[in-house]
Design a protein around this motif. Structure first.
Motif, mmCIF file in Angstrom:
data_model
loop_
_atom_site.group_PDB
_atom_site.id
_atom_site.type_symbol
_atom_site.label_atom_id
_atom_site.label_comp_id
_atom_site.label_asym_id
_atom_site.label_seq_id
_atom_site.Cartn_x
_atom_site.Cartn_y
_atom_site.Cartn_z
ATOM 1 N N PHE A 147 -7.014 27.488 -49.186
ATOM 2 C CA PHE A 147 -8.426 27.280 -49.520
ATOM 3 C C PHE A 147 -8.675 27.468 -51.019
ATOM 4 N N ILE A 148 -8.006 28.463 -51.605
ATOM 5 C CA ILE A 148 -8.178 28.685 -53.055
ATOM 6 C C ILE A 148 -7.639 27.490 -53.838
ATOM 7 N N LEU A 149 -6.472 27.006 -53.463
ATOM 8 C CA LEU A 149 -5.890 25.860 -54.158
ATOM 9 C C LEU A 149 -6.725 24.600 -53.961
ATOM 10 N N MET A 150 -7.289 24.435 -52.761
ATOM 11 C CA MET A 150 -8.167 23.275 -52.544
ATOM 12 C C MET A 150 -9.385 23.351 -53.452
ATOM 13 N N GLY A 151 -9.926 24.562 -53.577
ATOM 14 C CA GLY A 151 -11.046 24.728 -54.507
ATOM 15 C C GLY A 151 -10.630 24.404 -55.933
ATOM 16 N N VAL A 174 -11.894 17.605 -47.020
ATOM 17 C CA VAL A 174 -12.581 17.906 -45.754
ATOM 18 C C VAL A 174 -11.984 17.083 -44.625
ATOM 19 N N LEU A 175 -11.724 15.810 -44.920
ATOM 20 C CA LEU A 175 -11.115 14.948 -43.905
ATOM 21 C C LEU A 175 -9.701 15.401 -43.578
ATOM 22 N N ALA A 176 -8.977 15.887 -44.585
ATOM 23 C CA ALA A 176 -7.576 16.268 -44.394
ATOM 24 C C ALA A 176 -7.406 17.715 -43.955
ATOM 25 N N LEU A 177 -8.516 18.450 -43.772
ATOM 26 C CA LEU A 177 -8.406 19.865 -43.430
ATOM 27 C C LEU A 177 -7.628 20.106 -42.131
ATOM 28 N N ALA A 179 -5.296 18.258 -40.862
ATOM 29 C CA ALA A 179 -3.898 17.944 -41.172
ATOM 30 C C ALA A 179 -3.262 19.089 -41.955
ATOM 31 N N SER A 180 -4.011 19.658 -42.879
ATOM 32 C CA SER A 180 -3.493 20.780 -43.663
ATOM 33 C C SER A 180 -3.187 21.978 -42.770
ATOM 34 N N MET A 181 -4.067 22.240 -41.818
ATOM 35 C CA MET A 181 -3.843 23.365 -40.909
ATOM 36 C C MET A 181 -2.621 23.119 -40.021
ATOM 37 N N MET A 182 -2.440 21.894 -39.560
ATOM 38 C CA MET A 182 -1.279 21.577 -38.717
ATOM 39 C C MET A 182 0.018 21.742 -39.502
ATOM 40 N N ILE A 183 0.026 21.251 -40.747
ATOM 41 C CA ILE A 183 1.230 21.374 -41.581
ATOM 42 C C ILE A 183 1.532 22.837 -41.862
ATOM 43 N N LEU A 184 0.488 23.607 -42.178
ATOM 44 C CA LEU A 184 0.678 25.025 -42.468
ATOM 45 C C LEU A 184 1.225 25.760 -41.238
ATOM 46 N N ALA A 185 0.688 25.451 -40.065
ATOM 47 C CA ALA A 185 1.147 26.113 -38.839
ATOM 48 C C ALA A 185 2.603 25.786 -38.536
ATOM 49 N N MET A 186 3.009 24.539 -38.780
ATOM 50 C CA MET A 186 4.358 24.112 -38.427
ATOM 51 C C MET A 186 5.385 24.508 -39.482
ATOM 52 N N GLU A 187 5.013 24.431 -40.772
ATOM 53 C CA GLU A 187 5.988 24.650 -41.844
ATOM 54 C C GLU A 187 5.874 26.026 -42.493
ATOM 55 N N GLN A 188 4.772 26.724 -42.243
ATOM 56 C CA GLN A 188 4.582 28.060 -42.824
ATOM 57 C C GLN A 188 4.800 28.032 -44.336
ATOM 58 N N PRO A 192 3.281 22.133 -48.989
ATOM 59 C CA PRO A 192 3.021 20.924 -48.191
ATOM 60 C C PRO A 192 1.600 20.866 -47.642
ATOM 61 N N ALA A 193 0.985 22.039 -47.387
ATOM 62 C CA ALA A 193 -0.353 22.052 -46.793
ATOM 63 C C ALA A 193 -1.436 21.594 -47.768
ATOM 64 N N VAL A 194 -1.144 21.575 -49.084
ATOM 65 C CA VAL A 194 -2.129 21.102 -50.066
ATOM 66 C C VAL A 194 -1.645 19.859 -50.792
ATOM 67 N N ASN A 195 -0.445 19.404 -50.472
ATOM 68 C CA ASN A 195 0.102 18.213 -51.131
ATOM 69 C C ASN A 195 -0.565 16.964 -50.561
ATOM 70 N N PRO A 196 -1.304 16.199 -51.383
ATOM 71 C CA PRO A 196 -1.994 15.005 -50.877
ATOM 72 C C PRO A 196 -1.041 14.008 -50.217
ATOM 73 N N LEU A 197 0.195 13.933 -50.725
ATOM 74 C CA LEU A 197 1.154 12.992 -50.126
ATOM 75 C C LEU A 197 1.524 13.419 -48.712
ATOM 76 N N HIS A 198 1.742 14.736 -48.521
ATOM 77 C CA HIS A 198 2.059 15.233 -47.184
ATOM 78 C C HIS A 198 0.883 15.033 -46.232
ATOM 79 N N LEU A 199 -0.299 15.310 -46.718
ATOM 80 C CA LEU A 199 -1.480 15.170 -45.881
ATOM 81 C C LEU A 199 -1.704 13.717 -45.484
ATOM 82 N N THR A 200 -1.586 12.826 -46.456
ATOM 83 C CA THR A 200 -1.776 11.395 -46.175
ATOM 84 C C THR A 200 -0.705 10.886 -45.222
ATOM 85 N N SER A 201 0.541 11.365 -45.414
ATOM 86 C CA SER A 201 1.633 10.923 -44.544
ATOM 87 C C SER A 201 1.388 11.344 -43.096
ATOM 88 N N LEU A 202 0.943 12.580 -42.891
ATOM 89 C CA LEU A 202 0.676 13.041 -41.529
ATOM 90 C C LEU A 202 -0.433 12.228 -40.882
#
Length: 489
Positions: A147-151, A174-177, A179-188, A192-202
């Protein structure tokens, strides 16, 4: 992406061989280890890729009722209750604040555990210990960093492109939130959870169902807010506060379960494989099922010689298996292989006699006569069993042919009396040859005086003298003289 089994169309595939480029379902791979995701291709023997349940999983929008029942299981309900009601019972001081914060962190930790637990194929909530143990607690801190990095990204976009770019960044994040949570949960991992490329890919790999999920998120937020407004406007704070907290926590668990299920549904597109785990452990590999699967594939590929080899090998391990004998019989008839039918006739005739299949037994006897004119069986018990079955079908000439010269072929055999009684019955009921029937009855009386059937000969002779069909002994007596090979009578 749904793949059908190569050998069973309209059946979801679970395995894929990269070498053969074939898909297989569970029936084709009964000996594969789904727990370890290991299976060898039945054609080339190479290790195959496990597809998991992705090809047969129900779309998440068809499981909405199950999602809303999810928080009301024992473990999840306890987590919600503890994290909602315990803060109300502690004193409003520093110690109480610390407890409230710890329980809030435990709730968020539990929600992320739900994502990974569901993505792994568990449709029931994680155990209670997942919320209050130390393992996995770092994900809450990582989410705070996200959340801090997104800000920071939004602020940077504003510095570079002004308010317009900042608003675009807000809209994207907001739209990718989810996706960010799913990536964070899976990859810890925060990156990747704030990388726009990872979010768009998912999002692109999941496709339009992601936006369906997002729509459900918006609806649940609106419903949760409406319930909270209603609670605080209609009830006193002592009732409204726990009710509002319980509803918010329940919706939170529902949404995170939906995210995990979406990962589970699109596991193939996302590069992993898992299966439903909340089921009984699969049985130990059964060699017989492996043979059945190989046999089925060989027949569908038109490889009849290979199928015959498989059945013969199975019969070497279990010579009297009725299912394998039937497979051998059907296959040989389909191949029109009279030579092999003749070679295997002893066990095939015994199998047909045991199952009382007079029609197929008659066909088999005709084929044996064609293969060897004047054919005679070498087993006296089997001969009598076949003759009795054909007698019941009214095939009296076949009975006479089977039992011709029985006492010469099997001298002093215990089956002579029942064999020649069948001959006499066929002569009277099928051909009205009373004198010949009488001769056979007298032969039994003279040759087999100690056989239990000899006691019935006077009654049979009287029936023959009256030109009556020989009715045989009463059912209670006949059971003593079973003509099955295993009876020894």
């Amino acid at each position: 992406m749904k793949h059908d089994c190569h050998y069973h169309p309209n059946t979801a595939a679970k395995w894929h061989c990269g070498g053969c480029q074939l898909h297989y379902c569970t029936a084709c791979m009964p000996d594969a280890d789904t727990r370890r995701k290991q299976g060898l291709c039945p054609h080339c023997g190479q290790q195959m890729r496990y597809l998991g349940a992705a090809t047969e999983v129900v779309p998440f929008w068809n499981r909405i009722p199950e999602f809303f029942r999810y928080p009301f299981r024992a473990d999840s309900l306890l987590v919600i209750a503890i994290c909602t009601f315990v803060p109300m019972l502690v004193d409003p001081n520093v110690f109480g604040l610390i407890i409230s914060v710890i329980l809030l962190l435990a709730l968020f930790k539990y929600t992320y555990a739900i994502v990974t637990h569901t993505a792994a194929g568990h449709m029931t909530p994680p155990p209670l210990s997942m919320a209050f143990s130390g393992a996995g607690a770092g994900v809450v801190v990582q989410q705070l960093l996200v959340f801090i990095l997104m800000g920071g990204l939004i602020y940077s976009a504003g510095l570079v492109g002004g308010p317009v770019l900042a608003m675009l960044a807000v809209a994207f994040l907001v739209l990718a939130l989810p996706a960010s949570m799913m990536i964070l949960a899976m990859e810890q991992s925060v990156g990747p959870a704030v990388n726009p490329l990872h979010l768009t890919s998912l999002i692109s790999r999941i496709g339009w169902p992601y936006f369906v999920l997002y729509g459900h998120l918006i609806l649940m937020m609106l419903v949760s807010g409406a319930i909270q407004d209603f609670a605080f406007s209609q009830f006193p704070a002592i009732v409204a506060q726990p009710l509002s907290g319980f509803v918010s926590s329940s919706f939170l668990l529902i949404f995170f379960h939906m995210m995990g299920y979406l990962l589970f549904q699109y596991q193939e597109e996302l590069g992993f494989a898992s299966d439903l785990q909340d089921q009984e452990a699969p049985p130990e590999p059964n060699r017989a099922l492996r043979v059945d699967a190989d046999l089925d594939m060989s027949l569908k590929d038109g490889q009849y010689d290979k199928a015959l080899t498989l059945v013969k090998a199975a019969l070497k391990r279990d010579p009297s298996n009725p299912m394998r004998l039937e497979q051998l019989y059907r296959l040989l008839w389909a191949m029109n292989d009279g030579t092999e039918l003749y070679r295997n006739h002893p066990r095939l005739l015994l199998w047909l006699a045991d199952r009382r299949d007079a029609v197929e037994l008659g066909k088999m006897l005709q084929l044996l006569e064609q293969q060897e004119p004047g054919f005679r069986l070498d087993d006296p018990a089997l001969t009598v069993s076949c003759a009795r079955l054909m007698y019941r079908e009214g095939e009296h000439r076949t009975v006479l042919r089977l039992l011709q010269d029985f006492h010469k072929r099997f001298p002093d055999n215990e089956h002579i009396a029942p064999a020649y009684l069948l001959v006499a019955q066929s002569l009277t009921q099928g051909m009205a040859q009373w004198e010949k029937a009488t001769a056979f009855l007298n032969f039994i009386k003279k040759r087999c005086p100690d056989h239990p059937l000899s006691e019935q000969m006077d009654g049979f002779l009287q029936q023959a003298a009256n030109h009556e069909p020989l009715q045989g002994p009463p059912e209670t007596t006949r059971a003593q003289f079973s003509l099955d090979p295993a009876s020894g009578a």
